[in-house]
Motif scaffolding. Structure first.
Motif, PDB file in Angstrom:
ATOM      1  N   GLU A   4       8.069   3.643  38.940  1.00 44.58           N
ATOM      2  CA  GLU A   4       8.525   4.397  40.100  1.00 44.58           C
ATOM      3  C   GLU A   4       7.791   3.899  41.350  1.00 44.58           C
ATOM      4  O   GLU A   4       6.562   3.814  41.375  1.00 44.58           O
ATOM      5  N   SER A   5       8.569   3.578  42.376  1.00 46.84           N
ATOM      6  CA  SER A   5       8.003   3.134  43.665  1.00 46.84           C
ATOM      7  C   SER A   5       7.004   2.002  43.482  1.00 46.84           C
ATOM      8  O   SER A   5       5.944   1.987  44.102  1.00 46.84           O
ATOM      9  N   ARG A   6       7.369   1.068  42.611  1.00 48.86           N
ATOM     10  CA  ARG A   6       6.526  -0.098  42.292  1.00 48.86           C
ATOM     11  C   ARG A   6       5.164   0.307  41.726  1.00 48.86           C
ATOM     12  O   ARG A   6       4.184  -0.420  41.830  1.00 48.86           O
ATOM     13  N   ARG A   7       5.144   1.475  41.098  1.00 49.92           N
ATOM     14  CA  ARG A   7       3.954   1.933  40.413  1.00 49.92           C
ATOM     15  C   ARG A   7       4.266   2.129  38.939  1.00 49.92           C
ATOM     16  O   ARG A   7       5.423   2.264  38.550  1.00 49.92           O
ATOM     17  N   LEU A   8       3.204   2.182  38.158  1.00 46.63           N
ATOM     18  CA  LEU A   8       3.325   2.472  36.741  1.00 46.63           C
ATOM     19  C   LEU A   8       2.730   3.859  36.539  1.00 46.63           C
ATOM     20  O   LEU A   8       1.526   4.068  36.749  1.00 46.63           O
ATOM     21  N   LEU A   9       3.579   4.811  36.157  1.00 44.57           N
ATOM     22  CA  LEU A   9       3.138   6.188  36.010  1.00 44.57           C
ATOM     23  C   LEU A   9       2.926   6.524  34.542  1.00 44.57           C
ATOM     24  O   LEU A   9       3.801   6.298  33.706  1.00 44.57           O
ATOM     25  N   VAL A  10       1.767   7.064  34.244  1.00 46.82           N
ATOM     26  CA  VAL A  10       1.456   7.563  32.910  1.00 46.82           C
ATOM     27  C   VAL A  10       1.216   9.057  33.054  1.00 46.82           C
ATOM     28  O   VAL A  10       0.299   9.475  33.774  1.00 46.82           O
ATOM     29  N   ASP A  11       2.068   9.841  32.420  1.00 46.14           N
ATOM     30  CA  ASP A  11       2.021  11.303  32.581  1.00 46.14           C
ATOM     31  C   ASP A  11       2.089  11.686  34.056  1.00 46.14           C
ATOM     32  O   ASP A  11       1.412  12.619  34.517  1.00 46.14           O
ATOM     33  N   GLY A  12       2.883  10.931  34.812  1.00 46.60           N
ATOM     34  CA  GLY A  12       3.095  11.227  36.215  1.00 46.60           C
ATOM     35  C   GLY A  12       2.024  10.739  37.154  1.00 46.60           C
ATOM     36  O   GLY A  12       2.130  10.931  38.375  1.00 46.60           O
ATOM     37  N   VAL A  13       0.987  10.091  36.631  1.00 47.73           N
ATOM     38  CA  VAL A  13      -0.148   9.636  37.440  1.00 47.73           C
ATOM     39  C   VAL A  13      -0.114   8.118  37.530  1.00 47.73           C
ATOM     40  O   VAL A  13       0.005   7.436  36.505  1.00 47.73           O
ATOM     41  N   PRO A  14      -0.248   7.542  38.734  1.00 52.08           N
ATOM     42  CA  PRO A  14      -0.293   6.073  38.842  1.00 52.08           C
ATOM     43  C   PRO A  14      -1.483   5.500  38.076  1.00 52.08           C
ATOM     44  O   PRO A  14      -2.608   5.995  38.207  1.00 52.08           O
ATOM     45  N   ARG A  15      -1.221   4.479  37.268  1.00 54.58           N
ATOM     46  CA  ARG A  15      -2.275   3.844  36.489  1.00 54.58           C
ATOM     47  C   ARG A  15      -2.125   2.333  36.546  1.00 54.58           C
ATOM     48  O   ARG A  15      -1.055   1.802  36.851  1.00 54.58           O
ATOM     49  N   ILE A  16      -3.204   1.641  36.224  1.00 52.32           N
ATOM     50  CA  ILE A  16      -3.158   0.208  35.952  1.00 52.32           C
ATOM     51  C   ILE A  16      -3.518   0.041  34.488  1.00 52.32           C
ATOM     52  O   ILE A  16      -4.610   0.444  34.052  1.00 52.32           O
ATOM     53  N   LEU A  17      -2.604  -0.489  33.714  1.00 54.48           N
ATOM     54  CA  LEU A  17      -2.807  -0.627  32.286  1.00 54.48           C
ATOM     55  C   LEU A  17      -3.430  -1.991  32.009  1.00 54.48           C
ATOM     56  O   LEU A  17      -2.840  -3.026  32.305  1.00 54.48           O
ATOM     57  N   MET A  18      -4.621  -1.978  31.457  1.00 60.48           N
ATOM     58  CA  MET A  18      -5.324  -3.204  31.088  1.00 60.48           C
ATOM     59  C   MET A  18      -5.232  -3.355  29.575  1.00 60.48           C
ATOM     60  O   MET A  18      -5.719  -2.508  28.815  1.00 60.48           O
ATOM     61  N   ALA A  19      -4.580  -4.437  29.156  1.00 60.25           N
ATOM     62  CA  ALA A  19      -4.287  -4.633  27.738  1.00 60.25           C
ATOM     63  C   ALA A  19      -4.817  -5.978  27.269  1.00 60.25           C
ATOM     64  O   ALA A  19      -5.123  -6.873  28.067  1.00 60.25           O
ATOM     65  N   GLY A  20      -4.886  -6.120  25.967  1.00 63.66           N
ATOM     66  CA  GLY A  20      -5.230  -7.396  25.350  1.00 63.66           C
ATOM     67  C   GLY A  20      -4.328  -7.626  24.158  1.00 63.66           C
ATOM     68  O   GLY A  20      -3.983  -6.681  23.437  1.00 63.66           O
ATOM     69  N   GLU A  21      -3.928  -8.874  23.925  1.00 64.71           N
ATOM     70  CA  GLU A  21      -3.020  -9.215  22.832  1.00 64.71           C
ATOM     71  C   GLU A  21      -3.805  -9.423  21.544  1.00 64.71           C
ATOM     72  O   GLU A  21      -4.695 -10.278  21.472  1.00 64.71           O
ATOM     73  N   VAL A  22      -3.464  -8.630  20.535  1.00 69.13           N
ATOM     74  CA  VAL A  22      -4.064  -8.735  19.204  1.00 69.13           C
ATOM     75  C   VAL A  22      -2.918  -8.826  18.197  1.00 69.13           C
ATOM     76  O   VAL A  22      -2.070  -7.929  18.147  1.00 69.13           O
ATOM     77  N   HIS A  23      -2.871  -9.877  17.406  1.00 64.58           N
ATOM     78  CA  HIS A  23      -1.783 -10.091  16.448  1.00 64.58           C
ATOM     79  C   HIS A  23      -2.185  -9.570  15.068  1.00 64.58           C
ATOM     80  O   HIS A  23      -2.911 -10.246  14.330  1.00 64.58           O
ATOM     81  N   TYR A  24      -1.705  -8.387  14.751  1.00 61.49           N
ATOM     82  CA  TYR A  24      -2.006  -7.779  13.452  1.00 61.49           C
ATOM     83  C   TYR A  24      -1.568  -8.669  12.297  1.00 61.49           C
ATOM     84  O   TYR A  24      -2.211  -8.706  11.234  1.00 61.49           O
ATOM     85  N   PHE A  25      -0.477  -9.419  12.483  1.00 61.26           N
ATOM     86  CA  PHE A  25       0.072 -10.257  11.415  1.00 61.26           C
ATOM     87  C   PHE A  25      -0.743 -11.522  11.195  1.00 61.26           C
ATOM     88  O   PHE A  25      -0.451 -12.304  10.281  1.00 61.26           O
ATOM     89  N   ARG A  26      -1.770 -11.712  12.020  1.00 60.75           N
ATOM     90  CA  ARG A  26      -2.679 -12.849  11.824  1.00 60.75           C
ATOM     91  C   ARG A  26      -4.069 -12.367  11.404  1.00 60.75           C
ATOM     92  O   ARG A  26      -5.037 -13.140  11.430  1.00 60.75           O
ATOM     93  N   LEU A  27      -4.168 -11.093  11.058  1.00 58.71           N
ATOM     94  CA  LEU A  27      -5.443 -10.517  10.653  1.00 58.71           C
ATOM     95  C   LEU A  27      -5.244  -9.714   9.382  1.00 58.71           C
ATOM     96  O   LEU A  27      -4.194  -9.092   9.179  1.00 58.71           O
ATOM     97  N   ARG A  28      -6.269  -9.680   8.549  1.00 55.00           N
ATOM     98  CA  ARG A  28      -6.228  -8.780   7.413  1.00 55.00           C
ATOM     99  C   ARG A  28      -6.379  -7.343   7.907  1.00 55.00           C
ATOM    100  O   ARG A  28      -7.022  -7.090   8.910  1.00 55.00           O
TER     101      ARG A  28
END
Length: 816
Positions: A4-28
């Motif tokens: 919304e309005s070039r924002r990312l809303l989580v539960d209606g609150v603007p947030r910046i989501l910081m993520a990292g890629e983890v491949h479960y199919f390459r790990l036990r």
């Protein structure tokens, strides 16, 4: 999660989501908790993962998503563990996922059962990659079966239903394989669709004349297109054929992505965003990245709750490629609508040693520099890729391809990641954690802010990047592609964008195409000046729009060659005619000839400079113009300023003048474009911009990509930042400084240190830098501080001063 309005809303609150890629199919399964705990310890609040169809389909054709046949297939268990750790999930279920998997993640069975889906390229030859015709009915039938299995699993666990899945990516890097191999998807069904399109647009005889083949003769049509209109086609037919082929692929990619989103919704995905991943960086540069925007923007532009994400691998951030990353983000935003924020779905993290041959190592601070620049430009989701390495398990059924594993990288995978395949932190883990900390420290402000810009925009022309395909024998097309690659986007030698950014300007981009959703449709003569890197190819509609813009009083900076023809080779000089200019001889540097130019007297005396090319400009009788640079060989204008009767002005720089910042700043100043931010004492390499919210709170972003420290003062307009404080910014480091931030009964006017969190209204938490620092609060409340800081009253407010200390340590200011 919503857009919304070039924002990312989580539960209606603007947030910046910081993520990292983890491949479960390459790990036990036993390793999952360790990797997710280390991801959370780095400050990330989300995990992203591909969900590979190739892995989850068993040899019997069944799809296992709960690990009943193998722990590597336990998607359900991984999602539940992420939820238990409080991590959101960015799900990336393909069908194509790349990730160095065999067949890019598509089961071998699909290729065996539907050989007609494998595209034929030029001259009827198959391409070197395992791509497919995205709209082939056989392939799509299998895609429907895959989505019918995987989407309900995700749908049951959406954040809207109390689960962790916050967003779903549709396919991955659509069109990339065809582009990088110069292999257009010319199956019989694709070319039949192209014939119908051509006949609908031009009529049967019109299509025959335009392209050189009869759309009513299926065999002859297919043969002609596969040979690229050679031999025998005219140059005009060659050019028209290639251009139409690119447009055709755009439309097919959009249809494909729309079908995927419809399928996903049919199987329960609703209330979370769809994401489209854009490819395109190469050899440490982003110059080709806009090709993906050109290919795919129709797939997401104007689509509700759908946005694009960048996919970039550019290594170190330096003065060479910092404009690349800045322009990538600006061009992405130029085709977004008012709701769509920027995201980055593959944000390079790690050492860069992808070949495990030590031929390339990226410094740890590169990740932080790139993170800081991207969030300053409005990125709301950053997914560090690859965050954790792993290993490639064997295929259930050996195929005899040398390793019989799911991927071609060997047993270990992701050896360059911040966490190596065994889970050990690399030299870049702490740097990644530092980058996330910098964002988290100001997220409560940053997530609801937008970048502020100077009075100039950079023009983006999608058709300048419609260059994926050129038949080897189509000489006219290959010349055209060479011209476009040389002059488009950031300008010849990238100087236009580099001069703007390193010269102190922050700017957005504008889509100059005729697409109804584009910002270019709202080009305002009373608005910002337009800077455009100009090949000789420019479509009539764009030329007419720019001509009307300048004739109506607008300001234009054109760098490159005067546009003289359209994409299909049709002569078109609408823009040049409006400016009263004609293209004379174009001289390229070659053995024994060195084009050189000299700026005229509008600047203090300048030396003559060598240029890679010079186009000699001629002005029409009665044209009000002033030469700004001359070809030293014959005195012909190589750069001119033109004043139009309606008040419009244009500067045309028809030579690749070097990146002398005094010259380029002088040009923008002549067009009335000032700099909001000035940095006194800074050397090239310090990038500055601001973000602001609707209440006047700001962050000043400083990113030093130079290999040396910066010693400078800063000013916003005429107002010194931090009372004229002299900043010491280490080489390859950054700052994100608060300005006019409101607290309970107080205003933090400025600080020379970054925020380290939102505080509680009575506490300001700062992250100290290397040297002494200060902060000014305007308040009637009592101010105290720890860590050896002193508080003194001044006419402006309560000044908090502290000595040098341990970089990264916390300083708390209390208000009572």
């Amino acid at each position: 999660m919503r857009l919304e309005s070039r924002r990312l809303l989580v539960d209606g609150v603007p947030r910046i989501l910081m993520a990292g890629e983890v491949h479960y199919f390459r790990l036990r399964r036993s390793d999952w908790a360790d990797r997710l705990e280390k991801l959370a310890a780095a400050g990330c609040t989300a995990v992203a993962t591909y969900i590979p169809w190739l892995v989850h389909e068993t040899p019997t054709g069944e799809i296992d998503l709960d690990g009943g046949t193998s722990e590597y297939r336990d998607l359900v268990g991984f999602l539940e563990l992420a939820a238990a750790r409080g991590l959101s999930v960015i799900a990336r279920p393909g069908p194509f996922i790349m990730a160095e998997l065999k067949n890019e993640g598509i089961p071998f069975r699909v290729y065996r059962e539907h050989p007609e889906a494998r595209p034929l390229g030029w001259d009827g030859e198959r391409g070197p990659t395992e791509t497919l015709d995205y709209l082939d009915p056989g392939y799509l039938g299998h895609v429907e079966r895959w989505y019918a299995a995987v989407m309900p699993v995700l749908a049951e666990r959406l954040t809207t239903r109390g689960g962790p899945v916050a967003a779903v990516q549709l396919d991955n890097e659509v069109g990339m394989l065809s582009w990088v191999t110069n292999t257009p998807e010319m199956t019989d069904s694709s070319l039949a669709a192209l014939a119908r399109r051509a006949e609908r647009r031009f009529g049967r005889q019109g299509a025959l004349a335009r392209f050189g083949a009869d759309p009513g003769d299926a065999a002859a049509w297919a043969s002609w297109w596969r040979c690229g209109g050679t031999p025998g086609g005219t140059e005009a037919q060659q050019l028209a054929l290639h251009h139409e082929l690119g447009v055709h692929h755009r439309e097919r990619y959009a249809e494909y992505v729309h079908r995927l989103s419809d399928l996903a919704r049919r199987h329960g995905i609703d209330g979370v965003p769809f994401l489209v991943n854009l490819h395109g960086t190469a050899e440490g540069r982003g110059r080709t990245f806009p090709i993906a925007i050109s290919q795919l923007s129709a797939a997401y532009a104007g689509r509700p709750q759908t946005t694009s994400g960048s996919d970039h691998y550019i290594g170190e951030l330096t003065v060479e490629n910092v404009p690349d990353l800045y322009v990538m983000n600006a061009f992405m935003a130029a085709v977004h609508d008012a709701e769509q924020p920027l995201t980055s779905l593959e944000f390079e993290a790690g050492t860069g040693d992808y070949g495990e041959d030590l031929s390339r190592l990226v410094s740890p601070e590169a990740t932080e520099l790139k993170t800081r620049l991207c969030v300053a430009q409005g990125n709301r989701l950053i997914n560090y890729y690859l965050f954790a390495g792993g290993h490639n398990p064997p295929l259930d059924e050996p195929v005899g391809d040398g390793n019989d594993r799911i991927a071609f990288t060997g047993e270990r995978h992701g050896f360059a990641a911040p966490l190596d395949p065994e889970g050990r932190p690399s030299s870049t883990y702490e740097a990644t954690r530092s980058a996330v900390r910098a964002v988290a420290g100001a997220e409560h402000l940053l997530a609801a802010m937008d970048e502020e810009h100077d009075d100039v925009v950079l023009g983006y022309v999608p058709d300048h990047y419609l260059t994926e395909y050129a038949h080897p024998a189509a000489q006219a097309r290959r010349r055209q592609v060479g011209e476009l690659e040389r002059f488009r986007g950031m300008g010849a030698r990238d100087v236009l964008a580099r001069a703007l950014l390193l010269g102190g300007h922050s700017f957005r981009a504008v889509d100059l195409s005729a697409a109804p959703h584009s910002a270019g449709a709202r080009l305002d003569p009373e608005g910002p000046a337009v800077a455009l890197a100009s090949p000789p190819v420019l479509g009539r509609e764009v030329q007419e729009r720019l001509a009307a813009f300048v004739q109506g009083g607008g300001r234009l900076l054109l760098h490159g060659l005067l546009p003289t023809h359209e994409e299909d080779g049709t002569p078109c000089t609408v823009l040049a005619d409006a400016l009263g200019l004609t293209a004379g001889a174009t001289l390229d540097g070659s053995v024994g000839y060195f084009p050189s130019v000299r700026a005229t007297g509008w600047l203090p005396e300048q030396p003559e400079v060598r240029a890679g090319f010079v186009q000699r400009l001629r002005t029409a009788l009665g044209c009000t113009s002033q030469p700004l640079a001359l070809d030293v060989a014959d005195g012909s204008p190589a750069a001119v300023e033109v004043a139009l009767d309606g008040g419009g002005r244009a500067i045309v720089v028809a030579c690749d003048y070097p990146c002398h910042l005094a010259f380029w700043r002088g040009l923008t100043a002549r067009l009335g474009v000032g700099r909001r931010i000035t940095l006194d004492g800074a050397s090239p390499g310090l990038v500055a911009t601001t973000t602001a919210d609707g209440e006047g709170q700001r962050l000043l972003h400083l990113v030093n990509v130079a290999p040396s420290a910066q010693n400078f003062t800063a000013a916003l307009g005429q107002t010194p930042v931090a009372g004229g404080f002299r900043f010491q910014l280490a080489a390859r480091s950054g700052l994100m400084l608060p300005l006019d931030v409101r607290l309970e009964g107080a205003v933090l006017r400025w600080s020379t240190a970054e925020l380290d969190g939102a505080g509680d209204g009575s506490t300001v938490v700062l992250r100290r830098g290397e040297g002494p620092g200060q902060a000014l609060l305007e308040t009637a409340r009592r101010v105290t501080a720890d860590a050896g800081a002193e508080v003194s009253s001044t006419a402006e407010g309560q000044l908090v001063s502290w000595p040098g200390g341990s970089p990264g340590s916390v300083l708390r200011i209390q208000l009572t």
